[in-house]
Enzyme design. Structure first.
Site, PDB file in Angstrom:
ATOM      1  N   VAL A   1       0.877  -1.170   0.000  1.00 42.18           N
ATOM      2  CA  VAL A   1       0.000   0.000   0.000  1.00 42.18           C
ATOM      3  C   VAL A   1       0.914   1.220   0.000  1.00 42.18           C
ATOM      4  O   VAL A   1       1.725   1.396   0.912  1.00 42.18           O
ATOM      5  CB  VAL A   1      -0.924   0.024   1.237  1.00 42.18           C
ATOM      6  CG1 VAL A   1      -1.800   1.274   1.218  1.00 42.18           C
ATOM      7  CG2 VAL A   1      -1.794  -1.231   1.274  1.00 42.18           C
TER       8      VAL A   1
ATOM      9  N   ASN B   1      21.699  -5.480 -12.372  1.00 41.30           N
ATOM     10  CA  ASN B   1      22.465  -6.381 -13.241  1.00 41.30           C
ATOM     11  C   ASN B   1      23.211  -5.634 -14.345  1.00 41.30           C
ATOM     12  O   ASN B   1      23.965  -4.727 -14.075  1.00 41.30           O
ATOM     13  CB  ASN B   1      21.541  -7.465 -13.797  1.00 41.30           C
ATOM     14  CG  ASN B   1      20.859  -8.254 -12.699  1.00 41.30           C
ATOM     15  OD1 ASN B   1      21.455  -8.483 -11.638  1.00 41.30           O
ATOM     16  ND2 ASN B   1      19.617  -8.658 -12.889  1.00 41.30           N
TER      17      ASN B   1
ATOM     18  N   GLY C   1       9.685   2.296   1.816  1.00 40.53           N
ATOM     19  CA  GLY C   1       9.171   3.058   2.951  1.00 40.53           C
ATOM     20  C   GLY C   1      10.179   4.002   3.567  1.00 40.53           C
ATOM     21  O   GLY C   1      11.278   4.214   3.042  1.00 40.53           O
TER      22      GLY C   1
END
Length: 565
Positions: free
Chosen positions: A289, A487, A538
């Site tokens: 979320v 990568n 976050g």
């Protein structure tokens, strides 16, 4: 004789002329540090810095996994000088609920890949890039691309030789077995039976169209981190030598050295909740979320508002009695029972970890948290959901498991999303709402919801290595694509890809992988490339918060220079 030779040498390099120019230019200023100013004036006539050597080493990312650091040393004014370093983020393709032996095998493979990458940097790449100017990003990336292509071809040749040797051994074994074994008895062939026609009154079987099979994941080439790490280190070195920030250097590379008058910061997609799909709670549909601040706020104001919501959500999760009550099912008139969500800690994405039994339990929580601090979802803050649909498919049933024991077909998923966005219009972005193989349903959902919310492909998009060559995003009608610097991705690849996306009128989202490093360069790349969104995770882990802090610094710098749009 030595004096005459010295005089001729200095005159040949126009030293007396340059000194006279420098003294004439500096005399009216009378600088406090005269020799420092003389050095600054004369330094513009020195040779351009060139790469002296590269140093690769094994380090660890934000979750303790091995990754690659690349240091660049340049020859600057006849001296070897360390310019900068880059640390690569790592991306795992192993799902959350993987078996222990699968995780162990992945860790071994990762260690071997990092070890190989360190060898490539210290041996081959350090040699072939020596004496190259770091400001020549395109030439550096061309050399890196050719080196990687040669490594891929070498591996293919080795695999062909190994396969040829195995085939020869198998043929010899078959010949030896044929000499020893008796000749097989010949049996008459069984009569072929024709399908019987159904009689009258019998129901005809309805042919159910099978779902497209999952496309195999692109394998990670052993040592490929060396390519991405070196390209990024060269970009940072180029910016350092030009005495400009990396975001401006990136913008100049993208716009053919034309400096943009104004620059726009990407909108942050800040992950607030990580809903574990292997938790005992029922809801599987939502993995992340995310909060998106409104565009009229500055980045600093938006982050402060996100933090206020995060504190309130944390308070509600830690106080089950203050959580929203059971939701009523309007069709049945019954209250839906479920476990009250609880806070389980901080995930590797740097956000709160929890679980829910339904969307009707999750989304009202967000509304209540905002309301408690005087905000309204859909006006003062918006939501984005990462569905990670590729993790939901039950291939035995050929349906998505959105709740424990509740399955939906791809067409039913589209209808469900339409209903969800109509019911909760404050959701303005869905990430990976379907698998990339369900192309028909992608077209359907984009036609139905394209004007109401962003439909973004992350794992559903084509891999970057293929995206650049065939320019086929895989999802013909998606709103945009999440690009990750992992990568063998090079800086020039991102520049070319964002140009392709701009031309197709799609938005670019730069995303942070699950194994994030302390390197903040991704933020500069996002600003320089003109990304619409930045998906960093976050605000609860150092390696992720550092990137948000970098974006704060860039906002202040652009605003001070009058270049912030």
């Amino acid at each position: 004789r030595l004096r005459r030779e010295a005089a001729e040498y200095y005159r040949g390099h126009r030293v007396p002329e340059r000194m006279e120019e420098a003294l004439n230019a500096l005399f009216p200023l009378c600088p406090e540090d005269l020799y420092g100013e003389l050095a600054n004036y004369l330094s513009k006539f020195s040779k351009a810095p060139v790469i002296r050597k590269l140093v690769g080493r094994k380090v660890f990312d934000g979750v303790g996994q091995p990754t690659l650091e690349v240091e660049i040393y340049c020859t600057v004014k006849n001296y070897e000088k360390r310019i900068c370093s880059s640390v690569m983020a790592t991306h795992s393709q192993i799902p959350e609920n993987a078996l222990p032996e699968t995780i162990e095998a992945d860790e071994k493979e990762r260690n071997v890949s990092v070890h190989t990458a360190v060898e490539w940097v210290n041996e081959s790449l350090s040699t072939i890039l020596r004496d190259l100017e770091p400001i020549d990003q395109w030439q550096a990336d061309k050399i890196l691309g050719e080196y990687f292509a040669n490594k891929v071809e070498e591996k293919k040749e080795i695999e062909k030789q190994e396969e040829g040797g195995q085939e020869e051994e198998e043929e010899k074994e078959e010949e030896e077995a044929a000499k020893v074994a008796p000749a097989p008895a010949v049996h008459p062939s069984a009569p072929t039976s024709k399908p019987k026609k159904g009689g009258k009154g019998k129901k005809a079987l309805v042919e159910v169209k099978p779902i497209p099979p999952a496309e195999p994941a692109e394998p990670v080439f052993c040592g490929s981190l060396a390519i991405g790490g070196t390209s990024l280190a060269i970009a940072k070195a180029g910016a350092s030598i030009l005495h400009i920030p990396l975001y401006l250097h990136t913008a100049l590379l993208k716009h053919s050295k034309k400096s943009p008058k104004e620059m726009t910061l990407p909108l942050p997609m800040v992950t607030l909740l990580n809903c574990e799909k292997n938790s005992p709670t029922k809801l599987k549909l939502v993995k992340e979320v995310m909060l998106i601040p409104p565009v009229e706020l500055s980045f600093k104001q938006g982050i402060e508002r996100v933090l206020d919501i995060q504190k309130e959500v944390t308070r509600l999760l830690e106080s089950p009695g203050k959580m929203p009550g059971p939701q009523t099912d309007s069709k049945k008139g019954k209250a839906q029972k479920g476990l009250a969500p609880t806070l389980k800690g901080i995930s590797r994405l740097g956000c709160l970890t929890t679980g829910y039994d339904s969307l009707e339990q999750l989304l009202p929580l967000m509304q209540i948290a905002c309301k408690n601090i005087g905000l309204e979802l859909g006006t003062d803050m918006y939501l984005a959901l990462n569905c990670a649909a590729h993790e939901l498919m039950d291939y035995g049933k050929e349906k998505y498991e959105i709740l424990t024991g509740t399955f939906k077909s791809p067409d039913e998923m589209v209808a469900m999303y339409v209903e969800m966005i109509n019911k909760f219009p404050f959701i303005i972005a869905l990430v990976d709402p379907l698998r990339k193989e369900d192309r028909e349903q992608w077209s359907s959902i984009c036609c139905a919801l394209g004007s109401k919310c962003y439909l973004i492909a992350e794992d559903a998009a084509t891999q970057i290595s293929k995206l650049k060559t065939d320019q086929n995003i895989n999802i013909a009608t998606c709103s945009g694509v999440v690009l990750k610097y992992i990568n063998q991705t090079k800086v020039s690849d991102l520049i070319e890809l964002t140009g392709i996306l701009d031309g197709q009128r799609r938005i670019t989202i730069l995303g942070s992988p699950d194994g994030e490093s302390s390197d903040e360069s991704l933020v500069d790349l996002a600003v320089g490339l003109g990304a619409r969104f930045l998906k960093l995770g976050g605000l609860c882990r150092g390696e992720r918060v550092a990137k948000y802090n970098r974006l704060l610094a860039i906002e202040e710098e652009l605003a001070a220079n009058g270049a912030l749009r």
